[in-house]
Design a protein around this motif. Structure first.
Motif, PDB file in Angstrom:
ATOM      1  N   SER A 147     -18.513 -20.360   6.892  1.00 36.90           N
ATOM      2  CA  SER A 147     -17.805 -19.946   5.809  1.00 36.90           C
ATOM      3  C   SER A 147     -17.793 -18.800   5.073  1.00 36.90           C
ATOM      4  O   SER A 147     -16.149 -18.590   5.249  1.00 36.90           O
ATOM      5  CB  SER A 147     -18.633 -20.925   4.172  1.00 36.90           C
ATOM      6  N   VAL A 148     -18.835 -17.678   4.924  1.00 38.60           N
ATOM      7  CA  VAL A 148     -19.129 -16.588   5.488  1.00 38.60           C
ATOM      8  C   VAL A 148     -17.599 -16.179   6.209  1.00 38.60           C
ATOM      9  O   VAL A 148     -17.213 -14.744   6.372  1.00 38.60           O
ATOM     10  CB  VAL A 148     -19.970 -15.636   4.719  1.00 38.60           C
ATOM     11  N   TYR A 149     -17.860 -16.002   7.781  1.00 34.53           N
ATOM     12  CA  TYR A 149     -17.361 -15.370   8.567  1.00 34.53           C
ATOM     13  C   TYR A 149     -16.198 -15.659   7.762  1.00 34.53           C
ATOM     14  O   TYR A 149     -15.073 -14.631   8.535  1.00 34.53           O
ATOM     15  CB  TYR A 149     -17.458 -16.181   9.917  1.00 34.53           C
ATOM     16  N   TYR A 150     -15.371 -16.744   8.453  1.00 36.63           N
ATOM     17  CA  TYR A 150     -14.037 -17.171   8.098  1.00 36.63           C
ATOM     18  C   TYR A 150     -13.306 -16.739   7.211  1.00 36.63           C
ATOM     19  O   TYR A 150     -12.247 -16.121   7.177  1.00 36.63           O
ATOM     20  CB  TYR A 150     -13.599 -19.025   8.299  1.00 36.63           C
ATOM     21  N   GLY A 151     -13.991 -16.645   5.644  1.00 37.23           N
ATOM     22  CA  GLY A 151     -13.279 -16.138   4.500  1.00 37.23           C
ATOM     23  C   GLY A 151     -13.333 -14.586   4.315  1.00 37.23           C
ATOM     24  O   GLY A 151     -13.088 -14.167   3.724  1.00 37.23           O
ATOM     25  N   SER A 152     -14.559 -13.744   4.838  1.00 41.23           N
ATOM     26  CA  SER A 152     -14.796 -12.428   5.171  1.00 41.23           C
ATOM     27  C   SER A 152     -14.760 -11.938   5.956  1.00 41.23           C
ATOM     28  O   SER A 152     -14.427 -10.523   5.986  1.00 41.23           O
ATOM     29  CB  SER A 152     -16.610 -12.539   4.066  1.00 41.23           C
ATOM     30  N   VAL A 153     -15.693 -12.335   6.992  1.00 45.37           N
ATOM     31  CA  VAL A 153     -15.269 -11.461   8.837  1.00 45.37           C
ATOM     32  C   VAL A 153     -13.611 -11.519   8.949  1.00 45.37           C
ATOM     33  O   VAL A 153     -13.207 -10.852   9.356  1.00 45.37           O
ATOM     34  CB  VAL A 153     -15.848 -12.070   8.936  1.00 45.37           C
ATOM     35  N   LEU A 154     -13.498 -12.737   9.078  1.00 49.96           N
ATOM     36  CA  LEU A 154     -12.089 -13.132  10.408  1.00 49.96           C
ATOM     37  C   LEU A 154     -10.644 -11.992   9.875  1.00 49.96           C
ATOM     38  O   LEU A 154      -9.846 -11.626  10.267  1.00 49.96           O
ATOM     39  CB  LEU A 154     -11.790 -14.004  10.235  1.00 49.96           C
ATOM     40  N   PRO A 155     -10.747 -11.943   8.435  1.00 49.10           N
ATOM     41  CA  PRO A 155      -9.752 -10.764   7.998  1.00 49.10           C
ATOM     42  C   PRO A 155      -9.710  -9.440   8.140  1.00 49.10           C
ATOM     43  O   PRO A 155      -8.852  -9.211   8.742  1.00 49.10           O
ATOM     44  CB  PRO A 155      -9.881 -11.012   5.747  1.00 49.10           C
ATOM     45  N   LEU A 156     -11.404  -9.271   7.791  1.00 49.42           N
ATOM     46  CA  LEU A 156     -11.312  -7.809   8.345  1.00 49.42           C
ATOM     47  C   LEU A 156     -10.957  -7.798   9.972  1.00 49.42           C
ATOM     48  O   LEU A 156     -10.784  -7.006  10.866  1.00 49.42           O
ATOM     49  CB  LEU A 156     -12.595  -7.097   8.204  1.00 49.42           C
ATOM     50  N   LEU A 157     -11.547  -8.882  10.705  1.00 52.61           N
ATOM     51  CA  LEU A 157     -11.314  -8.589  12.508  1.00 52.61           C
ATOM     52  C   LEU A 157      -9.605  -8.502  12.589  1.00 52.61           C
ATOM     53  O   LEU A 157      -9.012  -7.369  13.520  1.00 52.61           O
ATOM     54  CB  LEU A 157     -11.874  -9.748  12.806  1.00 52.61           C
ATOM     55  N   GLU A 158      -9.250  -9.430  11.475  1.00 52.37           N
ATOM     56  CA  GLU A 158      -7.282  -9.223  12.527  1.00 52.37           C
ATOM     57  C   GLU A 158      -6.976  -8.022  11.473  1.00 52.37           C
ATOM     58  O   GLU A 158      -5.733  -6.942  12.141  1.00 52.37           O
ATOM     59  CB  GLU A 158      -7.052 -10.774  11.581  1.00 52.37           C
ATOM     60  N   ARG A 159      -7.076  -7.341  10.676  1.00 54.69           N
ATOM     61  CA  ARG A 159      -6.668  -6.247  10.306  1.00 54.69           C
ATOM     62  C   ARG A 159      -7.006  -4.778  11.162  1.00 54.69           C
ATOM     63  O   ARG A 159      -6.696  -4.554  11.615  1.00 54.69           O
ATOM     64  CB  ARG A 159      -7.925  -5.749   9.012  1.00 54.69           C
ATOM     65  N   ALA A 160      -8.535  -5.009  11.818  1.00 56.31           N
ATOM     66  CA  ALA A 160      -9.193  -4.086  12.872  1.00 56.31           C
ATOM     67  C   ALA A 160      -8.170  -3.793  14.279  1.00 56.31           C
ATOM     68  O   ALA A 160      -7.431  -3.767  14.762  1.00 56.31           O
ATOM     69  CB  ALA A 160     -10.224  -4.253  13.627  1.00 56.31           C
ATOM     70  N   ALA A 161      -7.430  -5.348  14.571  1.00 51.94           N
ATOM     71  CA  ALA A 161      -6.615  -6.070  15.795  1.00 51.94           C
ATOM     72  C   ALA A 161      -5.622  -4.949  15.292  1.00 51.94           C
ATOM     73  O   ALA A 161      -4.901  -4.630  15.942  1.00 51.94           O
ATOM     74  CB  ALA A 161      -6.982  -7.446  15.470  1.00 51.94           C
ATOM     75  N   GLY A 162      -4.601  -5.216  14.413  1.00 50.28           N
ATOM     76  CA  GLY A 162      -3.670  -5.040  13.567  1.00 50.28           C
ATOM     77  C   GLY A 162      -2.771  -5.092  14.625  1.00 50.28           C
ATOM     78  O   GLY A 162      -1.380  -4.481  15.179  1.00 50.28           O
ATOM     79  N   GLY A 163      -2.464  -6.563  15.707  1.00 51.17           N
ATOM     80  CA  GLY A 163      -1.458  -6.845  16.589  1.00 51.17           C
ATOM     81  C   GLY A 163      -1.756  -6.341  17.833  1.00 51.17           C
ATOM     82  O   GLY A 163      -0.939  -6.563  18.427  1.00 51.17           O
ATOM     83  N   ARG A 164      -2.965  -5.306  18.238  1.00 49.05           N
ATOM     84  CA  ARG A 164      -3.824  -4.997  19.177  1.00 49.05           C
ATOM     85  C   ARG A 164      -3.393  -5.236  20.298  1.00 49.05           C
ATOM     86  O   ARG A 164      -3.801  -5.322  21.593  1.00 49.05           O
ATOM     87  CB  ARG A 164      -3.372  -3.193  18.963  1.00 49.05           C
ATOM     88  N   LEU A 165      -4.815  -6.068  19.500  1.00 52.95           N
ATOM     89  CA  LEU A 165      -5.713  -6.733  20.436  1.00 52.95           C
ATOM     90  C   LEU A 165      -5.371  -8.973  19.877  1.00 52.95           C
ATOM     91  O   LEU A 165      -5.532  -8.382  18.523  1.00 52.95           O
ATOM     92  CB  LEU A 165      -7.484  -7.015  20.426  1.00 52.95           C
ATOM     93  N   ASP A 166      -5.640  -9.771  20.846  1.00 49.86           N
ATOM     94  CA  ASP A 166      -5.680 -10.945  19.872  1.00 49.86           C
ATOM     95  C   ASP A 166      -7.181 -11.619  19.353  1.00 49.86           C
ATOM     96  O   ASP A 166      -8.346 -11.268  20.132  1.00 49.86           O
ATOM     97  CB  ASP A 166      -4.930 -11.687  20.919  1.00 49.86           C
ATOM     98  N   VAL A 167      -7.414 -12.113  18.646  1.00 53.45           N
ATOM     99  CA  VAL A 167      -8.718 -12.136  17.634  1.00 53.45           C
ATOM    100  C   VAL A 167      -9.143 -13.548  18.346  1.00 53.45           C
ATOM    101  O   VAL A 167      -8.642 -14.351  18.673  1.00 53.45           O
ATOM    102  CB  VAL A 167      -8.473 -12.507  16.112  1.00 53.45           C
ATOM    103  N   PRO A 168     -10.300 -13.336  18.899  1.00 53.84           N
ATOM    104  CA  PRO A 168     -10.297 -15.154  19.814  1.00 53.84           C
ATOM    105  C   PRO A 168     -11.222 -15.714  19.538  1.00 53.84           C
ATOM    106  O   PRO A 168     -12.150 -16.307  19.567  1.00 53.84           O
ATOM    107  CB  PRO A 168     -11.481 -14.490  21.594  1.00 53.84           C
ATOM    108  N   ILE A 169     -10.127 -16.096  17.879  1.00 60.02           N
ATOM    109  CA  ILE A 169     -11.291 -17.310  17.608  1.00 60.02           C
ATOM    110  C   ILE A 169      -9.942 -17.832  17.159  1.00 60.02           C
ATOM    111  O   ILE A 169      -9.078 -17.382  16.670  1.00 60.02           O
ATOM    112  CB  ILE A 169     -12.382 -17.008  16.319  1.00 60.02           C
ATOM    113  N   PRO A 170     -10.269 -19.342  15.824  1.00 61.09           N
ATOM    114  CA  PRO A 170      -9.060 -19.892  15.766  1.00 61.09           C
ATOM    115  C   PRO A 170      -8.766 -19.008  14.351  1.00 61.09           C
ATOM    116  O   PRO A 170      -9.233 -18.251  13.659  1.00 61.09           O
ATOM    117  CB  PRO A 170      -9.195 -21.350  15.292  1.00 61.09           C
ATOM    118  N   LYS A 171      -7.501 -19.229  14.260  1.00 61.66           N
ATOM    119  CA  LYS A 171      -6.774 -18.930  12.275  1.00 61.66           C
ATOM    120  C   LYS A 171      -7.343 -20.102  11.482  1.00 61.66           C
ATOM    121  O   LYS A 171      -7.773 -20.352  11.767  1.00 61.66           O
ATOM    122  CB  LYS A 171      -5.815 -19.002  12.635  1.00 61.66           C
TER     123      LYS A 171
END
Length: 451
Positions: A95-119
């Motif tokens: 839950s921590v990963y999906y709730g706190s980490v994933l949003p930051l990974l998506e922000r860091a990716a900024g559309g330049r890379l696909d985050v290789p985990i489910p939305k």
């Protein structure tokens, strides 16, 4: 469980919140009853209930009904499973990963890379009614590798693709670490639950051991027993008592290696990177043969902050076929590093904080022995098939569950060693490699692991 029983597990308020996130509209209306089915046909997800929830809904700006399938994970129903989940704290970690980490990974990716985990569309965690609403990757064409790959290990094409995607995932965690909330310098500070391994840790004498320590202890005994029946160095090492002395140290060695790296060479690792936690898409090549095209990682319950070699070696030794690992070992290490470097460049991070030579040295000289150890002690139970984990969830009893957690089903292991030659061959191969790694000079008189 019947379809009606499964449907009762789905909380409508949580479903509504997930659909709001998915659709981008605050006013989502279901147009018919939801359809719920088990998300897995096996007991593979024994630390959670996994559901596939199909919904039809409308939003005010577009009255045309929309169809969507969601992947829902929630706490297991049985108390004997719930107790273990709470002790491991694995659902909270995910839950921590999906709730706190994933949003930051998506922000860091900024559309330049696909985050290789489910939305992720919704998380909720209170220790009793924890739930995750995730993208259903099957709906996008993803699926598990074939049974041969999962049972005998991934082939070269799958393995190199996993290495590339692992490099992308790790690069995203490094880039996202630079945009942590104010005052937090590392993921270990920002997400303390991910700073400690859930499975491998030492406890003071007299305290309750780590939950799966018994499985490792069984594996230790099996390794020594099997080595004693093999010719040459394995038998000498077992008969001398030195193999037992060394292998009993490896739980603590593993626990140390899974802590954050003292030199700062850390990423947020997946933590359980083996074939059952990979999903692939496939496309035909020029000859019409289906080849792996894309992949994503699932099941982040064991995510942790540590050296990236942990993920890379875990999947190489518990997910890649022996012949392919020997053939592609160096190529996989290189593929991973090049993917990490290229992804960091795309993210405008700069170069990796360690050179390829430094990384390769860490992989081969420091972290590889831990992976070879895990393969040796867990191959006996992982190769049991349904004798280790029943195919049907309904077949799991509290007694069998405790036997699996405490010993890995040692009786079934010894039975298969006696009566199943292919099984015994796989276990022997893992034992031989462990002996070769801990006695690298080929002599029982010399080992870097003897004190």
């Amino acid at each position: 469980m019947s379809a009606d029983d499964l449907a009762k597990i789905v909380d409508r308020e949580h479903l509504q919140r997930a659909l709001v996130k998915l659709s981008g509209s605050d006013n989502v209306q279901l147009t018919r009853d939801i359809q719920v089915e088990s998300g897995t046909t096996s007991f593979a997800g024994f630390l959670s209930v996994v559901l596939r929830v199909k919904v039809s809904f409308i939003i005010p700006d577009d009255p045309k009904p929309r169809e969507k399938s969601l992947f829902v994970k929630c706490l297991p129903r049985e108390k004997f499973q719930q107790d273990l989940v709470k002790e491991l704290n694995v659902f909270h970690r995910e839950s921590v990963y999906y709730g706190s980490v994933l949003p930051l990974l998506e922000r860091a990716a900024g559309g330049r890379l696909d985050v290789p985990i489910p939305k992720c569309y919704h998380t909720y965690s209170d220790g009793s009614n924890d739930v995750l609403y995730l993208e259903d990757l099957v709906e996008s064409g993803f699926g598990m590798a074939g049974d041969n790959c999962r049972n005998d290990g991934l082939d070269g094409e799958h393995s190199l693709l996993v290495a590339r995607k692992l490099g992308v995932l790790h690069a995203l965690t490094m880039a996202a670490e630079r945009i942590l909330p104010s005052g937090k310098r590392t993921w270990a500070e920002a997400t303390p639950s991910l700073g400690r391994d859930a499975l491998y840790y030492d406890v003071p004498p007299g305290e309750k051991p780590a939950p799966f320590k018994g499985v490792a202890d069984t594996g230790n005994e099996i390794v020594v027993e099997v080595a004693a029946k093999l010719p040459g160095l394995p038998k000498l090492a077992a008969d001398s008592g030195r193999l037992r002395k060394i292998i009993l140290r490896f739980w603590s060695i593993t626990a140390e290696l899974l802590k954050p790296n003292a030199k700062g060479r850390n990423v947020l690792c997946h933590g359980d990177a083996w074939a059952n936690n990979f999903m692939f898409t496939y496309k035909p090549d020029g000859a019409g043969r289906m080849k792996p095209h894309d992949m994503k990682f699932v099941d982040l319950q064991l995510a942790k902050y540590c050296h990236p070699a942990v993920d890379l070696l875990f999947y190489m030794y518990l997910g890649v076929g022996d012949a392919y690992r020997r053939k592609f070992y160096d190529a996989i290490v290189r593929e991973y590093y090049e993917s990490l470097r290229n992804s960091l460049s795309v993210l405008e991070y700069g170069s990796p904080p360690f050179s390829f030579e430094e990384f390769r040295s860490d992989v081969n000289e420091i972290y590889r022995p831990f992976a070879v150890y895990l393969r040796a002690v867990f191959t006996p139970c992982m190769q049991l098939g349904e004798d280790f984990m029943p195919k049907n969830v309904e077949d799991m009893t509290p007694e069998l569950f405790q036997e699996i957690v405490k010993t890995g089903n040692v009786a079934a292991i010894r039975r298969h060693l006696e009566s199943d030659p292919p099984y015994r061959c796989k276990v022997e191969a893992a034992v031989k490699e462990f002996v070769e790694v801990v006695f690298p000079d080929g002599s029982i008189d010399s080992s870097p692991f003897l004190i």
